[in-house]
Enzyme design. Structure first.
Site, PDB file in Angstrom:
ATOM      1  N   LEU A 133       0.831  -1.200   0.000  1.00 10.11           N
ATOM      2  CA  LEU A 133       0.000   0.000   0.000  1.00 10.11           C
ATOM      3  C   LEU A 133       0.865   1.249   0.000  1.00 10.11           C
ATOM      4  CD1 LEU A 133      -2.720  -0.884   2.697  1.00 10.11           C
ATOM      5  CD2 LEU A 133      -2.899  -1.098   0.208  1.00 10.11           C
ATOM      6  N   ASP A 134       0.330   2.331  -0.590  1.00 17.10           N
ATOM      7  CA  ASP A 134       0.985   3.633  -0.496  1.00 17.10           C
ATOM      8  C   ASP A 134       1.142   4.019   0.973  1.00 17.10           C
ATOM      9  OD1 ASP A 134       0.916   3.791  -3.249  1.00 17.10           O
ATOM     10  OD2 ASP A 134      -0.862   5.072  -3.305  1.00 17.10           O
ATOM     11  N   ARG A 135       2.113   4.883   1.234  1.00 18.03           N
ATOM     12  CA  ARG A 135       2.404   5.285   2.613  1.00 18.03           C
ATOM     13  C   ARG A 135       1.165   5.794   3.343  1.00 18.03           C
ATOM     14  NH1 ARG A 135       6.585  10.130   4.505  1.00 18.03           N
ATOM     15  NH2 ARG A 135       6.139   9.968   6.739  1.00 18.03           N
ATOM     16  N   THR A 137      -2.039   5.361   2.591  1.00 19.76           N
ATOM     17  CA  THR A 137      -3.230   4.515   2.487  1.00 19.76           C
ATOM     18  C   THR A 137      -3.216   3.529   3.652  1.00 19.76           C
ATOM     19  OG1 THR A 137      -3.289   4.681   0.078  1.00 19.76           O
ATOM     20  CG2 THR A 137      -4.474   2.839   1.068  1.00 19.76           C
ATOM     21  N   ARG A 232      -6.404   6.320  -7.198  1.00 23.32           N
ATOM     22  CA  ARG A 232      -6.268   7.775  -7.134  1.00 23.32           C
ATOM     23  C   ARG A 232      -6.273   8.380  -8.535  1.00 23.32           C
ATOM     24  NH1 ARG A 232      -0.980   8.110  -3.516  1.00 23.32           N
ATOM     25  NH2 ARG A 232      -1.414  10.366  -3.546  1.00 23.32           N
TER      26      ARG A 232
END
Length: 294
Positions: A133-135, A137, A232
């Site tokens: 996951l993105d930082r 998220t 996104r």
């Protein structure tokens, strides 16, 4: 470590065929040949070409995966949703990077998992992150606890069989109750953003509307692919950037300063138990405060 596999067919097939049918990669098969061994129920060594009777079992033995001395140990907390000998499922908080990088090599999710496994005296010490996951998220991250479980999920990943569900709060009112974005995504000219572009990688995002508010919409999302920033980018391209997503021009005045995105649930086939399994991650407080409870 030792791992059991069985011939589930009503016919005689080779040991190699049993392992291939389980979804094992060619790379791991080669590693078994070079570093491990195959044994039968009587502890006798067998070869890949040896035949197995219907429902007969074999075992793989492989060396434990030792900790990388270059990966720091962190005693930071991890929220464990589920853990057994093969899988670790955690609820990652927003703000925590999944893997080590130039900006953080001391306290990422990988560093914390290493600390957790050190505490419980795990024999395998290399986390294989399946769903990164993105930082900023939050939500579910699936981790394979050893090289065999990692290999067995490779086929499911390749054929998009791991089902990931997300919740997002997006700007504006989405009029349709459900829809699908099937648009390729690639790196933008600035080297930071991703964007919809004809020469990008294929990307498919499906959604359904859960709630409509005055100026925003709560959506549940399922990904067929897993491109960087996919959710996104697709919603921003449709004119509905995520609340709090500054990178993609999302509104920053709605009570949250990070993208309103949460990996809610995951479902996959566990080849060790021959069952479909699913897990769900509780929403963090900041997302509850802006009305993201489904």
């Amino acid at each position: 470590m030792r791992y059991q596999f069985s011939n589930n067919l009503e016919e005689i097939i080779s040991a190699k065929k049993v392992l291939q049918r389980s979804g094992m990669s060619q790379r791991l098969l080669q590693r078994i040949q070079n570093e491990g061994r195959l044994i039968d129920e009587n502890e006798r060594d067998i070869g890949f070409k040896d035949k197995l009777m219907p429902f007969e079992s074999i075992w793989i033995e492989l060396p434990d995966e030792e900790a990388d001395p270059n990966v720091a140990v962190s005693d930071g907390n991890i929220d464990v949703i589920f853990e057994d000998a093969n899988w670790l499922v955690v609820n990652k908080p927003a703000g925590l990077t999944s893997v080590s990088g130039p900006s953080d090599r001391e306290d990422t999710l990988v560093n914390r998992i290493k600390g957790h496994w050190q505490e419980i005296e795990s024999k395998n010490m290399v986390p294989h992150i399946i769903t990164r996951l993105d930082r900023f998220t939050s939500g579910i991250v699936l981790v394979a606890r050893h090289q065999v479980s990692n290999s067995l999920l490779s086929e499911q990943i390749a054929h998009h069989k791991i089902k990931k569900t997300y919740l997002a709060m997006v700007d504006g009112l989405i009029e349709t109750d459900k829809g699908t974005f099937d648009q390729p995504i690639g790196l933008a000219a600035d080297g930071i953003h991703r964007e919809v572009r004809a020469d990008g990688q294929s990307a498919t995002t499906s959604f359904k509307v859960l709630k409509r508010f005055g100026d925003q919409t709560l959506v549940q999302i399922q990904l067929k692919t897993g491109r960087t920033h996919q959710i996104r980018v697709h919603f921003a391209n449709a004119g509905h950037p995520l609340i709090g997503d500054q990178l993609y021009s999302g509104p920053m005045d709605r009570g949250i300063e990070r993208q309103a995105l949460h990996a809610q649930a995951i479902r996959f086939f566990d080849p060790f138990t021959d069952q479909k399994v699913s897990f769900k991650a509780e929403l963090p407080a900041d997302l509850k405060e802006i009305g993201m409870e489904d």
